[in-house]
Design a protein around this motif. Structure first.
Motif, mmCIF file in Angstrom:
data_model
loop_
_atom_site.group_PDB
_atom_site.id
_atom_site.type_symbol
_atom_site.label_atom_id
_atom_site.label_comp_id
_atom_site.label_asym_id
_atom_site.label_seq_id
_atom_site.Cartn_x
_atom_site.Cartn_y
_atom_site.Cartn_z
ATOM 1 N N THR A 2 26.208 42.404 36.955
ATOM 2 C CA THR A 2 25.264 42.282 38.058
ATOM 3 C C THR A 2 24.025 43.118 37.768
ATOM 4 O OG1 THR A 2 26.367 44.056 39.228
ATOM 5 C CG2 THR A 2 27.042 41.828 39.767
ATOM 6 N N SER A 3 22.921 42.775 38.388
ATOM 7 C CA SER A 3 21.631 43.357 38.038
ATOM 8 C C SER A 3 21.395 44.752 38.621
ATOM 9 C CB SER A 3 20.518 42.410 38.468
ATOM 10 O OG SER A 3 20.631 42.169 39.857
ATOM 11 N N GLN A 4 21.824 45.020 39.798
ATOM 12 C CA GLN A 4 21.548 46.293 40.451
ATOM 13 C C GLN A 4 22.709 47.270 40.267
ATOM 14 O OE1 GLN A 4 18.610 46.912 41.948
ATOM 15 N NE2 GLN A 4 17.971 44.869 41.323
ATOM 16 N N PRO A 5 22.404 48.552 40.028
ATOM 17 C CA PRO A 5 23.480 49.534 39.878
ATOM 18 C C PRO A 5 24.384 49.630 41.115
ATOM 19 C CG PRO A 5 21.409 50.465 39.128
ATOM 20 C CD PRO A 5 21.105 49.132 39.738
ATOM 21 N N LEU A 6 23.792 49.525 42.311
ATOM 22 C CA LEU A 6 24.608 49.588 43.524
ATOM 23 C C LEU A 6 25.516 48.360 43.641
ATOM 24 C CD1 LEU A 6 22.117 51.069 46.136
ATOM 25 C CD2 LEU A 6 24.028 52.199 44.993
ATOM 26 N N ASP A 7 25.012 47.194 43.225
ATOM 27 C CA ASP A 7 25.845 45.987 43.214
ATOM 28 C C ASP A 7 27.033 46.169 42.276
ATOM 29 O OD1 ASP A 7 24.113 44.824 44.964
ATOM 30 O OD2 ASP A 7 23.285 43.373 43.542
ATOM 31 N N ARG A 8 26.758 46.697 41.080
ATOM 32 C CA ARG A 8 27.838 46.924 40.108
ATOM 33 C C ARG A 8 28.885 47.881 40.668
ATOM 34 N NH1 ARG A 8 24.664 48.552 34.906
ATOM 35 N NH2 ARG A 8 23.025 48.668 36.423
ATOM 36 N N ALA A 9 28.431 48.949 41.276
ATOM 37 C CA ALA A 9 29.357 49.934 41.839
ATOM 38 C C ALA A 9 30.194 49.328 42.961
ATOM 39 C CB ALA A 9 28.589 51.153 42.340
ATOM 40 N N LEU A 10 29.562 48.532 43.823
ATOM 41 C CA LEU A 10 30.275 47.887 44.927
ATOM 42 C C LEU A 10 31.338 46.922 44.404
ATOM 43 C CD1 LEU A 10 30.653 47.195 47.929
ATOM 44 C CD2 LEU A 10 28.792 45.537 47.677
ATOM 45 N N VAL A 11 30.959 46.091 43.434
ATOM 46 C CA VAL A 11 31.899 45.126 42.861
ATOM 47 C C VAL A 11 33.071 45.854 42.208
ATOM 48 C CG1 VAL A 11 32.177 43.431 41.005
ATOM 49 C CG2 VAL A 11 30.242 43.263 42.567
ATOM 50 N N GLU A 12 32.794 46.852 41.416
ATOM 51 C CA GLU A 12 33.856 47.578 40.717
ATOM 52 C C GLU A 12 34.802 48.279 41.683
ATOM 53 O OE1 GLU A 12 34.506 51.036 37.341
ATOM 54 O OE2 GLU A 12 32.517 50.170 37.602
ATOM 55 N N GLU A 13 34.247 48.988 42.633
ATOM 56 C CA GLU A 13 35.091 49.727 43.581
ATOM 57 C C GLU A 13 35.932 48.781 44.435
ATOM 58 O OE1 GLU A 13 36.707 53.237 44.899
ATOM 59 O OE2 GLU A 13 35.314 52.906 43.257
ATOM 60 N N ALA A 14 35.342 47.701 44.904
ATOM 61 C CA ALA A 14 36.088 46.738 45.716
ATOM 62 C C ALA A 14 37.199 46.087 44.900
ATOM 63 C CB ALA A 14 35.131 45.677 46.272
ATOM 64 N N ALA A 15 36.904 45.690 43.672
ATOM 65 C CA ALA A 15 37.907 45.023 42.836
ATOM 66 C C ALA A 15 39.029 45.974 42.433
ATOM 67 C CB ALA A 15 37.247 44.421 41.602
ATOM 68 N N LYS A 16 38.720 47.234 42.215
ATOM 69 C CA LYS A 16 39.758 48.210 41.852
ATOM 70 C C LYS A 16 40.728 48.442 43.003
ATOM 71 C CE LYS A 16 37.472 51.116 38.430
ATOM 72 N NZ LYS A 16 36.906 52.452 38.184
ATOM 73 N N LYS A 17 40.212 48.484 44.215
ATOM 74 C CA LYS A 17 41.058 48.812 45.363
ATOM 75 C C LYS A 17 41.826 47.634 45.915
ATOM 76 C CE LYS A 17 38.673 52.871 46.617
ATOM 77 N NZ LYS A 17 39.270 54.030 47.125
ATOM 78 N N SER A 18 41.325 46.431 45.729
ATOM 79 C CA SER A 18 41.987 45.252 46.284
ATOM 80 C C SER A 18 42.960 44.674 45.271
ATOM 81 C CB SER A 18 40.946 44.196 46.650
ATOM 82 O OG SER A 18 41.586 43.066 47.189
ATOM 83 N N GLY A 19 44.129 44.283 45.720
ATOM 84 C CA GLY A 19 45.110 43.665 44.840
ATOM 85 C C GLY A 19 45.013 42.147 44.834
ATOM 86 N N LEU A 20 44.167 41.604 45.697
ATOM 87 C CA LEU A 20 44.047 40.155 45.835
ATOM 88 C C LEU A 20 42.586 39.795 45.989
ATOM 89 C CD1 LEU A 20 45.787 37.495 46.425
ATOM 90 C CD2 LEU A 20 45.268 37.969 48.805
ATOM 91 N N LEU A 21 42.188 38.727 45.335
ATOM 92 C CA LEU A 21 40.837 38.215 45.518
ATOM 93 C C LEU A 21 40.872 36.702 45.524
ATOM 94 C CD1 LEU A 21 39.995 37.385 42.377
ATOM 95 C CD2 LEU A 21 39.419 39.784 42.285
ATOM 96 N N TRP A 22 39.753 36.113 45.911
ATOM 97 C CA TRP A 22 39.631 34.654 45.993
ATOM 98 C C TRP A 22 38.701 34.202 44.891
ATOM 99 C CZ3 TRP A 22 42.553 31.998 49.476
ATOM 100 C CH2 TRP A 22 43.176 32.760 50.458
ATOM 101 N N VAL A 23 39.125 33.189 44.134
ATOM 102 C CA VAL A 23 38.335 32.681 43.019
ATOM 103 C C VAL A 23 38.160 31.180 43.180
ATOM 104 C CG1 VAL A 23 38.235 32.395 40.521
ATOM 105 C CG2 VAL A 23 39.196 34.472 41.479
ATOM 106 N N ARG A 24 36.921 30.737 42.982
ATOM 107 C CA ARG A 24 36.620 29.305 42.978
ATOM 108 C C ARG A 24 35.940 29.005 41.652
ATOM 109 N NH1 ARG A 24 35.148 26.137 47.577
ATOM 110 N NH2 ARG A 24 34.564 28.067 48.580
ATOM 111 N N GLY A 25 36.606 28.186 40.836
ATOM 112 C CA GLY A 25 36.025 27.769 39.571
ATOM 113 C C GLY A 25 34.953 26.720 39.792
ATOM 114 N N ALA A 26 34.170 26.461 38.753
ATOM 115 C CA ALA A 26 33.070 25.502 38.857
ATOM 116 C C ALA A 26 33.564 24.109 39.225
ATOM 117 C CB ALA A 26 32.302 25.459 37.543
ATOM 118 N N GLU A 27 34.734 23.710 38.726
ATOM 119 C CA GLU A 27 35.247 22.368 39.006
ATOM 120 C C GLU A 27 36.237 22.325 40.170
ATOM 121 O OE1 GLU A 27 36.495 22.729 35.215
ATOM 122 O OE2 GLU A 27 34.402 22.793 34.666
#
Length: 171
Positions: A2-27
């Motif tokens: 991600t382009s912004q340092p705060l965006d990167r930090a938010l994504v990393e911290e959220a992904a580290k703490k959550s055991g589940l996420l939602w993914v939608r592939g292109a197709e």
């Protein structure tokens, strides 16, 4: 990334703490809940094999939309675009990702032989954040659940709540 340092930090911290996420592939038409680990700047997933989570629409070199949920409340924390990379079995990157994934895999029938099975039958994917985080939506984004053959066998008997209440009083 991600382009912004705060965006990167938010994504990393959220992904580290959550055991589940939602993914939608292109197709893929609908987002799918998946378990994951955050490893070396990316979300790592294993699936598409017998007894493992399905990963529809996620192709090597493709794009995906990732939504991370709150571990305690279950609500959306952050959404971001990602680039999908399939790790080749036996490479150092694959081994490092599998070592992390193995520690998070719950209820595996073959815990010690799991990496060998993953190398033969599954795909290990890295989803690297690729762009700014998406703005939080204003409205409800609820979707119908993905069709599944799993169902309850029959309705709960009408007398069950009374029986359970009576049992608690007797203790």
């Amino acid at each position: 990334m991600t382009s912004q340092p705060l965006d990167r930090a938010l994504v990393e911290e959220a992904a580290k703490k959550s055991g589940l996420l939602w993914v939608r592939g292109a197709e893929a038409s609908a987002a799918r809940a998946v378990w994951h680990v955050w490893h070396e700047g990316a979300v790592c997933l294993v699936g598409d094999g017998p007894g493992e989570q399905p990963l529809p629409g996620l192709a090597d070199g493709g794009a995906a939309e990732v939504t991370v949920r709150s571990k305690d409340k279950g609500g959306r924390l952050v959404s971001f675009p990602a680039t999908v990379t399939e790790l080749a079995a036996g490479t150092p990157e694959w081994a490092a990702a599998v070592a992390e994934l193995k520690g998070k895999r719950l209820n595996a029938p073959d815990a010690e032989r799991m990496p060998d099975r993953w190398a033969r039958e599954c795909r290990v994917l890295r989803l690297v954040p690729a762009g700014p985080v998406a703005a939080l939506p204003d409205g409800d984004l609820a979707e119908r659940p993905v069709a599944t053959p799993a169902t309850t066998r029959r309705p709960v008997p009408a007398a069950l709540p009374k029986l359970l209440a009576r049992r608690r009083k007797g203790r």
